[in-house]
Design an enzyme around this catalytic site. Structure first.
Site: not given
Ligand code: QAP
Ligand code: CO
Length: 168
Positions: A92-93, A51, A134-135, A46, A138
């Site tokens: 989270c990215l 972001q 979550h998004e 996401g 943001h």
């Molecule tokens: C949000 O997050 C989310 O730490 C999206 O080193 C995540 O795409 C919502 C990512 C989980 C609900 C559950 C994170 C990539 C990606 C990192 C992501 C990383 C590389 C996170």
């Molecule tokens: Co995020």
């Protein structure tokens, strides 16, 4: 298409409240395409416009195993269908390398515009419901680390600031 730079915590720009999109234009669709490219490259499930330092109410999600179900939400409005909370280890990215348990409503109904500016409504559950909330956070300047203890949040902030200084 282009891969966009992703803002990282504690960048104050992540605290900006995004504005509604009044017209879904080709400009919007180019941003959507770039956000998908950025999200898939990361890789992530996401990404909110906030972001990538665009403060408009737009987010993209793909929680599918084979990255084949791109979803676009413009001006999303969410309604909680079930007050029961589910816990999930969120990442989270914008907070790379950190995952913490967050509790959110399990079932929601979302109304939004798609990439053609058409309104749609969907009921979501599971990871998709979690990711959407979550998004949307943001877009309101909120991060998942706001839900954890101040001590943990501080630890994450120090570590990321150090990484960012090293890269600068
Ligand atoms: C949000 O997050 C989310 O730490 C999206 O080193 C995540 O795409 C919502 C990512 C989980 C609900 C559950 C994170 C990539 C990606 C990192 C992501 C990383 C590389 C996170
Ligand atoms: Co995020």
């Amino acid at each position: 298409m282009a891969i966009l730079d992703i803002l990282e915590f504690p960048d104050p720009r992540l605290r900006t409240r995004a504005k509604p999109i009044t017209d879904v234009t080709d400009h919007t669709r180019t941003l959507i395409d770039d956000m998908f490219e950025t999200m898939y490259a990361a890789p992530g499930i996401g990404l909110a416009a906030t972001q990538v330092d665009v403060h408009e109410r737009l987010l993209v999600i793909d929680v599918s195993e084979d990255r084949s179900e791109p979803l676009v939400f413009i001006n999303p409005e969410v309604e909680i269908l079930d007050p029961e909370l589910g816990e999930y280890d969120e990442g989270c990215l914008s907070v790379p390398g950190f995952y913490e348990t967050v509790n959110r409503p399990r079932r929601v109904r979302v109304t939004a515009l798609d990439r053609n500016g058409e309104s749609f409504t969907r009921e979501l559950e599971g990871l998709l419901a979690i990711c959407l909330q979550h998004e949307i956070d943001h877009l309101d300047g909120k991060l998942f680390v706001d839900y954890i203890s101040p001590l943990k949040r501080q630890r994450i902030r120090k570590k990321l600031e150090k990484d960012q200084r090293r890269r600068a």
